[in-house]
Each structure stands twice: as C-alpha cells, then as structure tokens.
Design a protein around this motif. Structure first.
Motif, PDB file in Angstrom:
ATOM      1  N   SER A  20     104.950 -22.017 127.786  1.00  0.00           N
ATOM      2  CA  SER A  20     103.730 -21.423 127.239  1.00  0.00           C
ATOM      3  C   SER A  20     104.064 -20.268 126.298  1.00  0.00           C
ATOM      4  O   SER A  20     103.506 -20.164 125.192  1.00  0.00           O
ATOM      5  CB  SER A  20     102.838 -20.928 128.381  1.00  0.00           C
ATOM      6  OG  SER A  20     101.780 -20.136 127.904  1.00  0.00           O
ATOM      7  N   GLN A  21     104.983 -19.417 126.719  1.00  0.00           N
ATOM      8  CA  GLN A  21     105.366 -18.261 125.895  1.00  0.00           C
ATOM      9  C   GLN A  21     106.163 -18.682 124.671  1.00  0.00           C
ATOM     10  O   GLN A  21     105.938 -18.175 123.561  1.00  0.00           O
ATOM     11  CB  GLN A  21     106.180 -17.274 126.752  1.00  0.00           C
ATOM     12  CG  GLN A  21     105.383 -16.651 127.891  1.00  0.00           C
ATOM     13  CD  GLN A  21     106.258 -15.890 128.863  1.00  0.00           C
ATOM     14  OE1 GLN A  21     107.472 -15.782 128.684  1.00  0.00           O
ATOM     15  NE2 GLN A  21     105.640 -15.358 129.919  1.00  0.00           N
ATOM     16  N   LYS A  22     107.092 -19.618 124.841  1.00  0.00           N
ATOM     17  CA  LYS A  22     107.949 -20.039 123.728  1.00  0.00           C
ATOM     18  C   LYS A  22     107.158 -20.669 122.591  1.00  0.00           C
ATOM     19  O   LYS A  22     107.431 -20.411 121.411  1.00  0.00           O
ATOM     20  CB  LYS A  22     108.999 -21.030 124.240  1.00  0.00           C
ATOM     21  CG  LYS A  22     109.953 -21.504 123.143  1.00  0.00           C
ATOM     22  CD  LYS A  22     111.024 -22.430 123.720  1.00  0.00           C
ATOM     23  CE  LYS A  22     111.969 -22.909 122.620  1.00  0.00           C
ATOM     24  NZ  LYS A  22     113.039 -23.792 123.160  1.00  0.00           N
ATOM     25  N   TYR A  23     106.165 -21.480 122.926  1.00  0.00           N
ATOM     26  CA  TYR A  23     105.403 -22.185 121.899  1.00  0.00           C
ATOM     27  C   TYR A  23     104.028 -21.561 121.650  1.00  0.00           C
ATOM     28  O   TYR A  23     103.200 -22.147 120.946  1.00  0.00           O
ATOM     29  CB  TYR A  23     105.255 -23.661 122.285  1.00  0.00           C
ATOM     30  CG  TYR A  23     106.584 -24.378 122.363  1.00  0.00           C
ATOM     31  CD1 TYR A  23     107.245 -24.813 121.219  1.00  0.00           C
ATOM     32  CD2 TYR A  23     107.198 -24.592 123.599  1.00  0.00           C
ATOM     33  CE1 TYR A  23     108.468 -25.454 121.296  1.00  0.00           C
ATOM     34  CE2 TYR A  23     108.433 -25.236 123.679  1.00  0.00           C
ATOM     35  CZ  TYR A  23     109.059 -25.658 122.526  1.00  0.00           C
ATOM     36  OH  TYR A  23     110.291 -26.295 122.597  1.00  0.00           O
ATOM     37  N   ASN A  24     103.801 -20.384 122.245  1.00  0.00           N
ATOM     38  CA  ASN A  24     102.555 -19.642 122.033  1.00  0.00           C
ATOM     39  C   ASN A  24     101.329 -20.496 122.360  1.00  0.00           C
ATOM     40  O   ASN A  24     100.398 -20.629 121.559  1.00  0.00           O
ATOM     41  CB  ASN A  24     102.478 -19.138 120.583  1.00  0.00           C
ATOM     42  CG  ASN A  24     101.387 -18.088 120.403  1.00  0.00           C
ATOM     43  OD1 ASN A  24     101.025 -17.374 121.348  1.00  0.00           O
ATOM     44  ND2 ASN A  24     100.842 -17.993 119.191  1.00  0.00           N
ATOM     45  N   LEU A  25     101.353 -21.069 123.561  1.00  0.00           N
ATOM     46  CA  LEU A  25     100.268 -21.929 124.026  1.00  0.00           C
ATOM     47  C   LEU A  25      99.638 -21.327 125.282  1.00  0.00           C
ATOM     48  O   LEU A  25     100.352 -20.729 126.104  1.00  0.00           O
ATOM     49  CB  LEU A  25     100.789 -23.327 124.362  1.00  0.00           C
ATOM     50  CG  LEU A  25     101.414 -24.144 123.221  1.00  0.00           C
ATOM     51  CD1 LEU A  25     102.158 -25.345 123.794  1.00  0.00           C
ATOM     52  CD2 LEU A  25     100.332 -24.591 122.252  1.00  0.00           C
ATOM     53  N   PRO A  26      98.318 -21.450 125.447  1.00  0.00           N
ATOM     54  CA  PRO A  26      97.696 -20.984 126.694  1.00  0.00           C
ATOM     55  C   PRO A  26      98.297 -21.723 127.893  1.00  0.00           C
ATOM     56  O   PRO A  26      98.482 -22.946 127.831  1.00  0.00           O
ATOM     57  CB  PRO A  26      96.209 -21.338 126.507  1.00  0.00           C
ATOM     58  CG  PRO A  26      96.024 -21.462 125.028  1.00  0.00           C
ATOM     59  CD  PRO A  26      97.324 -22.001 124.504  1.00  0.00           C
TER      60      PRO A  26
ATOM     61  N   GLU B 192     105.420 -21.553 132.475  1.00  0.00           N
ATOM     62  CA  GLU B 192     105.087 -20.263 131.868  1.00  0.00           C
ATOM     63  C   GLU B 192     106.003 -19.972 130.686  1.00  0.00           C
ATOM     64  O   GLU B 192     105.555 -19.466 129.640  1.00  0.00           O
ATOM     65  CB  GLU B 192     105.206 -19.139 132.903  1.00  0.00           C
ATOM     66  CG  GLU B 192     104.111 -19.137 133.950  1.00  0.00           C
ATOM     67  CD  GLU B 192     104.421 -20.057 135.129  1.00  0.00           C
ATOM     68  OE1 GLU B 192     105.348 -20.894 135.023  1.00  0.00           O
ATOM     69  OE2 GLU B 192     103.729 -19.933 136.165  1.00  0.00           O
ATOM     70  N   ARG B 193     107.282 -20.324 130.811  1.00  0.00           N
ATOM     71  CA  ARG B 193     108.226 -20.066 129.716  1.00  0.00           C
ATOM     72  C   ARG B 193     107.920 -20.959 128.509  1.00  0.00           C
ATOM     73  O   ARG B 193     108.051 -20.530 127.359  1.00  0.00           O
ATOM     74  CB  ARG B 193     109.659 -20.277 130.200  1.00  0.00           C
ATOM     75  CG  ARG B 193     110.123 -19.203 131.187  1.00  0.00           C
ATOM     76  CD  ARG B 193     111.639 -19.182 131.316  1.00  0.00           C
ATOM     77  NE  ARG B 193     112.136 -20.339 132.037  1.00  0.00           N
ATOM     78  CZ  ARG B 193     112.189 -20.415 133.364  1.00  0.00           C
ATOM     79  NH1 ARG B 193     111.752 -19.398 134.113  1.00  0.00           N
ATOM     80  NH2 ARG B 193     112.671 -21.484 133.970  1.00  0.00           N
TER      81      ARG B 193
END
Length: 207
Positions: free
Chosen positions: A53-59, A50-51
């Motif tokens: 996903s958030q860091k690299y702006n990925l689903p 999840e982190r």
C-alpha cells in the motif's frame, strides 16, 4: 450460456468485480506472489499488504480488496481444474470482468506453469473438497423368480456412481423410488438455478 466455472467465480467475487478494472501489472505481481504463498501454505511476512500500500501509494482497503479478488480467481480455477477448463475460457472470463490483459497473462502464467501441481496440492490440504461425480452407469433388472411374490416381474433400476476419489457406489431403486429421486434432483437443480440468477443480479446491481 455461462459455464459452471464462470458462474462460480462471479458468485464468489460478489461486489469485488468492481475492483478488477483498477488492477495494474506493477502491483498485481506482488499480490499474485502472496496469493500463491497463501495457497501453498507458506509463511507470509506480517504487514506485507501495508508495505505494498505504501510503496504504490494505494489505500490499504483497496489493496485488501485487490488481494482478495486475485486469491479468489486462483482458488476458483484450481477448484474446478478437474473439469478441464480451457485456457481460452479462463482468459475470456477475466476479460469479461474487465481485468486488464497484462494482469490476465500474469495470472495465466501462474496457473499453467510448473507451480500448478503445487498449488493444487496446497489448496487440497487447506480446503476439504467433496467428491466429484465422474460417471453414472445404470441398468434395468427384472426379477423372474423370488421368494417375495410381489417382486416377481417388477423392474428395478441399478445405479452405479463413480467418483474422482476412485470410490464406486451402487444402489437399487424401485420405479417409485426412481421417480421420487428424479423429482428431487430436478427440484434441486431449479433451486440452484434460481440462486445463481439472484446472485448474478446482485453482482450486476453492485457493479
């Protein structure tokens, strides 16, 4: 002609092959590190994907697929490493699957570096492997004297199978049993080839 490693990797990846071209070096490296920890059975922090996903702006769904694909690539290689997979074959297989070259280099660095032995050990602890046949020796024996008259001058085949576990198994087959055994092996090989072709077609249709 596809090698055993290439066929197994394609079959195991399934429709995940469509995600490989989307991989980028920036977020592949942390995913490789997590896959290595998973194989070595080290502790992995909760919510790590999840982190990323958030860091690299990925689903998050895509990150899950990326990680799964990377884990399968490493695990499949380590499973077949005893088959002497050449570096060129490993890289060529990933190139044909449209994996970016810088990601291929990062994966190759992992499986060819000092971590290789630890990864194989970790995977063996996690996965039960069946023994692999290293060699099979055979000879023909002919009985020239026996209490059983029907066996005199009747040839038989002695097979000796040696496995990578160090075990050796020997068994004796009559000509009729050998022909039955030969037919059974041929039938199994045909079935395996048919299954591999169907899986390959499915992967092509989904890609």
């Amino acid at each position: 002609m596809a090698t055993l490693y290439q066929t197994q990797l394609l079959t195991t990846l399934g429709n995940k092959t469509k995600y490989l071209a989307e991989l980028k070096k920036t977020f592949v490296r942390p995913l490789i590190q997590i896959a290595v920890k998973a194989i070595e059975q080290e502790h992995i922090e909760g919510g790590i994907l999840e982190r990323i996903s958030q860091k690299y702006n990925l689903p998050l769904e895509d990150v899950d697929e990326y990680f799964s694909a990377i884990f399968i690539i490493l695990k499949t290689y380590l499973k077949y490493v005893s088959s002497s997979i050449k570096p060129a074959e490993f890289k060529q297989t990933l190139e044909e699957l449209k994996l970016p070259s810088d990601c291929i280099e990062d994966l190759y660095t992992v499986i060819s570096g000092q971590k290789k032995a630890d990864l194989i050990t970790g995977l063996m602890k996690k996965t039960k492997f069946f023994p692999r046949l290293i060699s099979c020796k055979w000879r023909i024996d002919v009985v020239i004297s026996s209490n059983v008259l029907s066996r005199v001058l009747e040839p038989c085949i002695i097979l000796e199978c040696i496995f990578d576990t160090g075990e050796t198994h020997s068994f004796e087959l009559s000509l009729a049993q050998f022909h039955h055994f030969r037919h059974a092996v041929a039938s199994i090989l045909v079935e395996i080839q048919s299954l591999e072709q169907r899986n390959a077609l499915k992967n092509i249709q989904h890609s």
